[in-house]
Scaffold this active site. Structure first.
Site, PDB file in Angstrom:
ATOM      1  N   HIS A 430       6.812   2.166  11.288  1.00 48.40           N
ATOM      2  CA  HIS A 430       5.061   1.918  10.602  1.00 48.40           C
ATOM      3  C   HIS A 430       5.334   2.573   9.419  1.00 48.40           C
ATOM      4  O   HIS A 430       6.293   3.921   9.448  1.00 48.40           O
ATOM      5  CB  HIS A 430       3.919   2.374  11.457  1.00 48.40           C
ATOM      6  N   CYS A 431       5.039   2.238   8.872  1.00 42.16           N
ATOM      7  CA  CYS A 431       4.457   2.571   7.132  1.00 42.16           C
ATOM      8  C   CYS A 431       2.543   2.818   7.037  1.00 42.16           C
ATOM      9  O   CYS A 431       2.160   3.069   7.731  1.00 42.16           O
ATOM     10  CB  CYS A 431       5.508   2.233   5.597  1.00 42.16           C
ATOM     11  N   GLN A 432       2.238   3.586   5.653  1.00 44.60           N
ATOM     12  CA  GLN A 432       0.905   2.974   5.201  1.00 44.60           C
ATOM     13  C   GLN A 432       0.364   1.506   5.793  1.00 44.60           C
ATOM     14  O   GLN A 432      -0.384   1.221   5.636  1.00 44.60           O
ATOM     15  CB  GLN A 432       0.776   3.197   4.112  1.00 44.60           C
ATOM     16  N   GLY A 434       2.271  -2.039   6.491  1.00 45.99           N
ATOM     17  CA  GLY A 434       3.827  -2.502   7.118  1.00 45.99           C
ATOM     18  C   GLY A 434       4.920  -3.357   6.270  1.00 45.99           C
ATOM     19  O   GLY A 434       5.351  -4.122   7.008  1.00 45.99           O
ATOM     20  N   TYR A 458      -0.184   2.236   9.143  1.00 43.29           N
ATOM     21  CA  TYR A 458      -1.010   3.369   9.688  1.00 43.29           C
ATOM     22  C   TYR A 458      -2.367   4.149   9.068  1.00 43.29           C
ATOM     23  O   TYR A 458      -3.111   3.628  10.094  1.00 43.29           O
ATOM     24  CB  TYR A 458      -0.418   4.660   8.953  1.00 43.29           C
TER      25      TYR A 458
END
Length: 466
Positions: A430-432, A434, A458
């Site tokens: 994951h990132c912030q 997607g 996230y």
């Protein structure tokens, strides 16, 4: 005097064409490698390029100075202030033998392009050899400079990061001394006349700073009043602490750019023109850069392909995930091929051998699907213990809040840190929001990992908490 900005939106990079309309001569500052753009622009203004100048040895793109020396016989104006480690090593390696016309500049040296006077100002900190260039239009009778081409020294709203020699090029122990040198250079900048225009080397989106403005130019006086980093320079300790905190992780390809720009970028010649091929004709071992939207890529792509939509992140993703010696095949509309190729050669990826039309992918055999899960599904996976969590955001984002037990590696650093990626379990990536994790999932899939992307990142994970 004629002055033109040539801006690369993807790398947020600014080059400048400055010419004398009386002698019809021009110089290009900080050119990128596909130099036909500058040559054509100069010709459209009735000018010929006789010089190419660099503010410093760049980390984020391959310089076009050598290319202009080869193509139009331009003289190179380069810094002599870098010491033995950061001095240019290509000036005696002209194609066919001999040396390029060049002049190595020290602080306060000057050169003329017709009636335009260019004065070098040594401004170490971002790099040891960094120069700014004061521009004076002597042809109009001016005796004082009009503006400053500031490279990666001072930006609109920010200053150049001083950590790259250590964080990108691996020169251990260089970070803090470079920050202190930058503070000293900024204190000298604060003594410049307020009226001077400021023409920086980057804008918002560049990885060469952490808070660059989206305005293309400024003035010295405006920055003296409103640039936060510049205001801190009088307190060296506070400045060092501030400037070294929260900097984005440098993309993996930055170290290669520093090395190649110092030693000499390969001569490109004409911009590559890849031929159309079928999906079945993609060479074995070629890096496939699939520019389709993530949803199409996720639902079916060629095995080993990388997800790389043609947005502003394209050259950074390609530069971080593709090795320079690899053949490259694009999945790309024919109308976008030249744009994609130019972004690639600017980061030293020249071996673009063909392109596949996106419409041909759905019928190709053996397509691979990338797994993706929503936030509730991700929470269930984590609770089951069946996955390890890989957070590919920046370190500063991770420190502000993260999933318990997650490993943090910025997506642009996955290549050099691949041994730190958790093994033994499937990965929830994951990132912030997607997007970066989608790029990371494709790369990790190519490297043999079992990955699932967290849709919405996230932010979605936190929203699903309650």
């Amino acid at each position: 005097m004629l002055f033109r900005l040539i801006y690369d939106d993807a790398l947020a990079q600014a080059a400048y064409l400055v010419g004398c309309q009386r002698t019809r001569e021009a110089v290009v500052f900080d050119p990128e490698r596909d130099v036909d753009r500058y040559i054509d622009l100069a010709a459209s203004e009735g000018l010929r390029i006789v010089g190419a100048a660099e503010t410093h040895i760049h980390a984020d793109f391959l310089s076009g100075t050598r290319e202009l020396c080869e193509r139009v016989g331009a003289a190179a104006y380069l810094s002599a202030e870098g010491g033995p480690d950061w001095s240019y090593r290509w000036l005696t390696k002209k194609s066919g033998g001999g040396s390029y016309a060049h002049r190595l500049l020290r602080h306060n040296d000057s050169f003329d392009i017709g009636g335009v006077r260019v004065r070098a100002v040594h401004t170490p900190g971002h790099t040891p050899e960094h120069l700014c260039f004061e521009i004076t239009d002597r042809g109009s009778g001016a005796g004082d400079a009009m503006g400053l081409i500031s490279g990666d020294f001072v930006f609109v709203g920010d200053v150049g990061r001083p950590d790259l020699l250590e964080s990108a090029a691996g020169q251990v122990g260089a970070m803090e001394p470079s920050a202190r040198a930058l503070a000293r250079s900024l204190r000298e900048f604060n003594a410049l006349p307020e009226y001077l225009q400021l023409w920086p080397g980057h804008g918002a989106g560049s990885a060469c700073g952490k808070a660059l403005g989206a305005v293309p130019q400024s003035t010295v006086g405006y920055e003296q009043r409103f640039n936060h980093a510049l205001a801190l320079a009088s307190d060296e300790g506070a400045f060092v602490r501030d400037i070294l905190s929260g900097q984005p992780e440098p993309p993996a390809y930055f170290a290669r750019m520093k090395r190649e720009n110092r030693d000499g970028p390969a001569v490109l010649g004409a911009v590559p023109a890849p031929r159309p091929i079928s999906a079945g004709d993609v060479p074995n071992g070629a890096a496939v850069l699939d520019t389709r939207p993530w949803e199409q890529f996720r639902d079916g792509h060629l095995r080993g392909a990388l997800s790389a939509p043609l947005d502003r992140s394209f050259p950074t993703v390609a530069g971080s995930f593709v090795e320079p010696g690899e053949d490259i095949a694009l999945v790309c509309e024919a109308s976008e091929v030249d744009r994609a190729v130019r972004m690639l050669v600017r980061v030293g990826l020249d071996r673009v051998v063909g392109f596949v039309l996106p419409s041909m992918i759905s019928s190709a055999p053996g397509l691979v699907r990338t797994k993706e899960v929503d936030a509730p599904g991700a929470r269930a996976l984590v609770a089951s213990g069946r996955v390890a969590v890989l957070d590919v955001r920046r370190g500063a984002e991770f420190e502000a809040g993260h999933i318990d037990g997650a490993t943090n590696i910025a997506h642009v650093r996955l290549g050099p840190r691949i041994e730190a990626v958790p093994r033994g379990k499937a990965l929830l990536v994951h990132c912030q929001a997607g997007v970066r994790s989608a790029r990371a999932c494709a790369y990790l899939e190519k490297r043999g990992f079992d990955v699932t992307n967290l849709a919405g990142g996230y932010a979605a994970w936190e929203k699903a908490r309650g």
